[in-house]
Structure formats: structure tokens, C-alpha cells
Design a protein around this motif. Structure first.
Motif, PDB file in Angstrom:
ATOM      1  N   MET A   1      19.951 -10.716  55.647  1.00  0.00           N
ATOM      2  CA  MET A   1      19.462 -10.021  54.464  1.00  0.00           C
ATOM      3  C   MET A   1      18.353  -9.045  54.849  1.00  0.00           C
ATOM      4  O   MET A   1      17.543  -9.320  55.735  1.00  0.00           O
ATOM      5  CB  MET A   1      18.903 -11.021  53.434  1.00  0.00           C
ATOM      6  CG  MET A   1      19.927 -11.981  52.839  1.00  0.00           C
ATOM      7  SD  MET A   1      19.182 -13.207  51.736  1.00  0.00           S
ATOM      8  CE  MET A   1      18.548 -12.195  50.407  1.00  0.00           C
TER       9      MET A   1
ATOM     10  N   SER B   1      23.988 -18.641  47.637  1.00  0.00           N
ATOM     11  CA  SER B   1      23.734 -17.537  48.578  1.00  0.00           C
ATOM     12  C   SER B   1      24.051 -17.998  49.996  1.00  0.00           C
ATOM     13  O   SER B   1      23.175 -18.029  50.867  1.00  0.00           O
ATOM     14  CB  SER B   1      22.273 -17.074  48.479  1.00  0.00           C
ATOM     15  OG  SER B   1      21.928 -16.740  47.159  1.00  0.00           O
ATOM     16  N   ARG B   2      25.305 -18.342  50.225  1.00  0.00           N
ATOM     17  CA  ARG B   2      25.717 -18.868  51.523  1.00  0.00           C
ATOM     18  C   ARG B   2      25.514 -17.863  52.653  1.00  0.00           C
ATOM     19  O   ARG B   2      25.459 -18.238  53.829  1.00  0.00           O
ATOM     20  CB  ARG B   2      27.193 -19.280  51.459  1.00  0.00           C
ATOM     21  CG  ARG B   2      27.497 -20.379  50.441  1.00  0.00           C
ATOM     22  CD  ARG B   2      26.787 -21.671  50.775  1.00  0.00           C
ATOM     23  NE  ARG B   2      27.134 -22.750  49.862  1.00  0.00           N
ATOM     24  CZ  ARG B   2      26.614 -23.970  49.921  1.00  0.00           C
ATOM     25  NH1 ARG B   2      25.719 -24.237  50.857  1.00  0.00           N
ATOM     26  NH2 ARG B   2      26.972 -24.894  49.049  1.00  0.00           N
ATOM     27  N   PHE B   3      25.402 -16.609  52.305  1.00  0.00           N
ATOM     28  CA  PHE B   3      25.192 -15.568  53.308  1.00  0.00           C
ATOM     29  C   PHE B   3      23.785 -15.593  53.880  1.00  0.00           C
ATOM     30  O   PHE B   3      23.510 -14.983  54.915  1.00  0.00           O
ATOM     31  CB  PHE B   3      25.454 -14.188  52.687  1.00  0.00           C
ATOM     32  CG  PHE B   3      24.655 -13.935  51.430  1.00  0.00           C
ATOM     33  CD1 PHE B   3      23.348 -13.478  51.488  1.00  0.00           C
ATOM     34  CD2 PHE B   3      25.210 -14.205  50.185  1.00  0.00           C
ATOM     35  CE1 PHE B   3      22.611 -13.266  50.338  1.00  0.00           C
ATOM     36  CE2 PHE B   3      24.477 -13.992  49.021  1.00  0.00           C
ATOM     37  CZ  PHE B   3      23.175 -13.518  49.094  1.00  0.00           C
ATOM     38  N   ALA B   4      22.867 -16.253  53.184  1.00  0.00           N
ATOM     39  CA  ALA B   4      21.467 -16.263  53.613  1.00  0.00           C
ATOM     40  C   ALA B   4      21.285 -17.169  54.825  1.00  0.00           C
ATOM     41  O   ALA B   4      21.719 -18.327  54.823  1.00  0.00           O
ATOM     42  CB  ALA B   4      20.569 -16.720  52.469  1.00  0.00           C
ATOM     43  N   GLY B   5      20.635 -16.652  55.854  1.00  0.00           N
ATOM     44  CA  GLY B   5      20.350 -17.449  57.037  1.00  0.00           C
ATOM     45  C   GLY B   5      19.044 -18.206  56.918  1.00  0.00           C
ATOM     46  O   GLY B   5      18.334 -18.124  55.905  1.00  0.00           O
TER      47      GLY B   5
ATOM     48  N   ASP C   1      16.097 -16.003  56.267  1.00  0.00           N
ATOM     49  CA  ASP C   1      16.096 -15.507  54.891  1.00  0.00           C
ATOM     50  C   ASP C   1      15.554 -16.568  53.940  1.00  0.00           C
ATOM     51  O   ASP C   1      14.728 -16.270  53.062  1.00  0.00           O
ATOM     52  CB  ASP C   1      17.519 -15.119  54.461  1.00  0.00           C
ATOM     53  CG  ASP C   1      18.113 -14.019  55.325  1.00  0.00           C
ATOM     54  OD1 ASP C   1      17.364 -13.093  55.680  1.00  0.00           O
ATOM     55  OD2 ASP C   1      19.309 -14.102  55.635  1.00  0.00           O
TER      56      ASP C   1
END
Length: 414
Positions: free
Chosen positions: A1, A35-39, A42
Motif C-alpha cells: 500500500m 484488506s487481505r492485500f495489506a502486508g 501496512d
């Protein structure tokens, strides 16, 4: 992100928190789940931004001239994280997820915020208006300053477990986390408060943690156990044991001598005590669960020390749980006071003549501390206060807020 998306996420979490009036950890988990894309970085960034906004909600609104999640997040970036107005403005318009361009008033507030000099104490100290009389009673004209220190980020404190190791060996294993000794207690270590936007190393990643060499425990909590006095070889009851943090600290002070009993009225809170005790090398512990009939049978009048870590508002832990100060109500304070009276009355019969009861809360309010002790001593003239009570605060002790008092039961009938 990118930064713009992270800022938008923090604003969304704060909005969700206000709309549903849920704890911060629930609102943050809800965002993380969708928000599975968040590492990991993030999530650390968003969590740090949300918690800092909650720590300084009122002073941020004063300085920004607006009490909204967006204003709070922008204020944190400028005043706490030291981002320049230009950097904030650039992140705000980042495509595709920035929160939107800064308005003239926002830009003006970021560049020349309203000073806090003339702000009322609840604004300076970042707490609700209704708590001002309670803060004033304890801290008088310094209540705003004490509130400010309760709004700082907290360090990570560790208790070195002397049943398994010694401070020198433990400190060597903690060096990768930047830990150093905490002067007040020889068996305490401290990791400085981390940058909230950075994911830091977890204590659990150190192999020695799994060997039981240390436990995460605030220095103030450790100090309350120190005030239990000499307990090696004694009969000790931890009457409100909860998850067992202070239970394990008591066991270490006892050096696996005597007998330690752990009890809590809520059995669910005690679920981790046995595995934690096994990891810590505790061998003198009996867990008494409330699911058992007459769980404390046989202990009446036999305890040298009864340790009462009473339920409370948790006002001393606002550094770590800043959302709780905004959800606290006068009705909740009244309920905690009633519970404290009940717990003191329930614990007292287990103290033997000449024995001690240690009363502890993680609250700063006199209503939960000195007042409860005074009321108890009126009901139980066979007890006397060994001290007026000691209050630890972030400002004065560098710890979470705690209150501890030691009461002694008369050896003669009254």
C-alpha cells in the motif's frame, strides 16, 4: 500500500470505531479481514496511526479546529510523526486511494496549529470532560500534564523470570530487540516505545521467551508485586488472578517455596495460567477454578498474603488502550467501585491473623483506590493500613498507572 491508501484506511477505521462504538482492536481486525492485500508493514502503519489518533483525540481536534477522524489522522502525521504539510498534501492526493486534497483550513492548521496554552485541562490531557473532577482530585493543577503522559506511546516492559535464568543472561538474549535494564526493579527489562509506523521485532520471536526466561509485564505491575513483601515460604492467594501475569511474578518471588493459589471469579480468564506456569517453571502453584464446588475450601484464615488485583476502569493503561478512555462512562465507574467493595469483602476472610492483604488497581482515580480502602476499613476494623497507598504514573514513575496498598489483619480479635 502507498501512504495515501494507508491514511485513508486509518480514517476508515476511526470512522467505524465511532459509528459502531467498538474497541479499537475489533475495528482494526475488521479492516484487516477485508484488506487481505495489506502486508505486515501496512497493518503496523494503520494501527499506529489509529492508536495515536485515539491517544490525542481532543488535543488534535483543538489544534486542527475540527473534531473528525480525518482531522485527527492529519494532525497525528503533522504533530506526532513530524510529516511536513507538503508530504501530507502529496499523500492525500495519491491515486487511487488517497483521502483527497487538503482544504485551505486543513493546510492552515497543519502549518500553524492552534496553541494548547489556553486549552482546558481535558483538552490538554486528552480525556473526557466528565473525568476532570476525578483527575483534579488526584493531580490538581497537574492533571493536564499527567493526561499528556497517559497519551504517550508506552514501552514494552519485561519481567526476567528468576526461576529459569538471571538478569545478565536474559539481557544478552534481548539485545536484538534493543532492550535495556529498568532501574526500578533488578529483574525488569525495557524495550523503548517503537515507532508506531514501523513493524518491530516481537518478543515471542526470541527463543528464550519460549523457554520461560521472561514475560511481558509493565514495570508498574512488577512494582505492585514487589510491594507484597517477603513471601518466600509463605501461603499466598492471588484472588483475582486473571491470565496469571502477577501470579507468575509472585511465584518467582517465592522461589518455588511455600504454596501459591490462583483464583478468579471468571474461569475463562484463567485459561492460560497452567501452560504459562509450566513454561515458567512454577512448581508451587495450585489453580482453584470457580467451576469447582467450594473452589477455595480450606483456605479460610490460612493465608499469609492475599493479593487482590481488583477489577477497575483501567485508567492507568490509557497509553496502551487509548480507546477505553473515550468509551468509559460514569455508570461503568460506579459498577467498578461496587465490584471493588465486593472483592475486598470476599478476599478478607482468607487472610490469617497477622497476615496481609495487598490491594491493587490499574486505575488512577481516588474513588477506586483510597475511597474503597477507607470504606473497607470502616467495615472491617480488624484490618489496618500499613501505608496510605502508593500511586505509580507515567509522569512520575515512567510506568502505566497503578495504585497499591498493603493492609494488615490484626492478630487479636476486635
Amino acid at each position: 500500500m502507498r501512504d495515501g491508501g494507508r491514511i485513508t484506511a486509518a480514517i476508515e477505521v476511526l470512522t467505524d470505531l465511532e459509528t459502531r462504538r467498538v474497541p479499537a482492536k475489533i475495528a482494526l481486525k475488521a479492516w484487516s479481514d477485508r484488506s487481505r492485500f495489506a502486508g505486515a508493514k501496512d497493518r503496523a502503519f494503520v494501527s499506529g496511526l489509529v492508536l495515536d489518533a485515539l491517544r490525542r483525540r481532543r488535543s488534535l481536534a483543538w489544534r486542527m479546529g475540527e473534531d473528525t477522524p480525518r482531522a485527527a489522522v492529519l494532525g497525528v502525521l503533522a504533530f506526532d510523526w513530524r510529516w511536513s504539510p507538503d508530504r501530507i498534501a502529496e499523500a492525500a492526493v495519491e491515486a487511487p486511494h488517497g483521502p483527497g486534497a487538503l482544504g485551505e483550513a486543513e493546510r492552515s492548521s497543519l502549518e500553524a496549529p492552534r496553541a494548547l496554552d489556553d486549552a482546558p485541562n481535558p483538552v490538554k490531557g486528552d480525556y473526557p470532560d466528565w473525568l476532570d473532577p476525578h483527575m483534579a482530585r488526584v493531580f490538581d493543577d497537574l492533571r493536564g500534564l499527567h493526561g499528556q503522559h497517559l497519551a504517550h506511546r508506552a514501552p514494552v516492559d519485561l519481567r526476567i523470570n528468576t526461576l529459569k535464568t538471571d538478569p545478565e543472561r536474559a539481557m544478552k538474549t534481548l539485545q536484538p530487540l534493543g532492550a535495556g535494564p529498568a532501574v526500578a526493579v533488578p529483574t525488569a527489562a525495557r524495550i523503548p516505545a517503537p515507532d508506531p509506523a514501523v513493524r518491530t521485532g516481537a518478543v515471542e520471536t526470541i527463543p528464550a521467551f519460549h523457554k520461560g526466561w521472561f514475560e511481558v509485564q509493565d514495570l508498574g505491575s512488577q512494582l505492585t508485586v514487589e510491594m507484597a513483601g517477603e513471601i518466600a515460604g509463605k501461603q499466598v492467594l492471588d484472588f483475582c488472578a486473571g491470565g496469571g501475569g502477577k501470579t507468575l511474578a509472585l511465584a518467582a518471588r517465592m522461589g518455588n517455596t511455600g504454596q501459591l493459589y490462583a483464583y478468579d471469579a471468571d474461569a475463562r480468564r484463567m485459561a492460560d495460567i497452567i501452560p504459562r506456569a509450566q513454561r515458567a517453571g512454577v512448581r508451587n502453584l495450585q489453580v482453584r477454578s470457580p467451576v469447582e464446588l467450594d473452589a477455595l475450601k480450606g483456605l479460610d484464615g490460612r493465608m499469609d498474603v492475599v493479593f487482590v488485583d481488583a477489577p477497575c476502569t483501567g485508567s492507568g493503561t490509557w497509553r496502551r488502550h487509548p480507546d477505553t478512555k473515550w468509551r468509559l462512562t460514569p455508570e461503568q465507574l460506579e459498577r467498578r467501585m461496587a465490584e471493588q467493595d465486593a472483592v475486598l469483602d470476599q478476599a478478607a476472610p482468607f487472610v490469617k491473623p497477622g497476615g496481609r492483604m495487598v490491594y491493587v488497581t490499574c486505575s488512577l482515580f481516588a474513588e477506586e483506590n483510597e475511597d474503597r480502602l477507607a470504606a473497607f476499613l470502616e467495615r472491617r476494623p480488624d484490618f489496618t493500613a500499613k501505608n496510605p497507598g502508593t500511586r505509580f504514573t507515567p509522569l512520575e514513575a515512567g510506568t502505566d498507572g497503578y495504585f497499591v496498598a498493603v493492609l494488615e489483619k490484626s492478630s487479636e480479635p476486635k
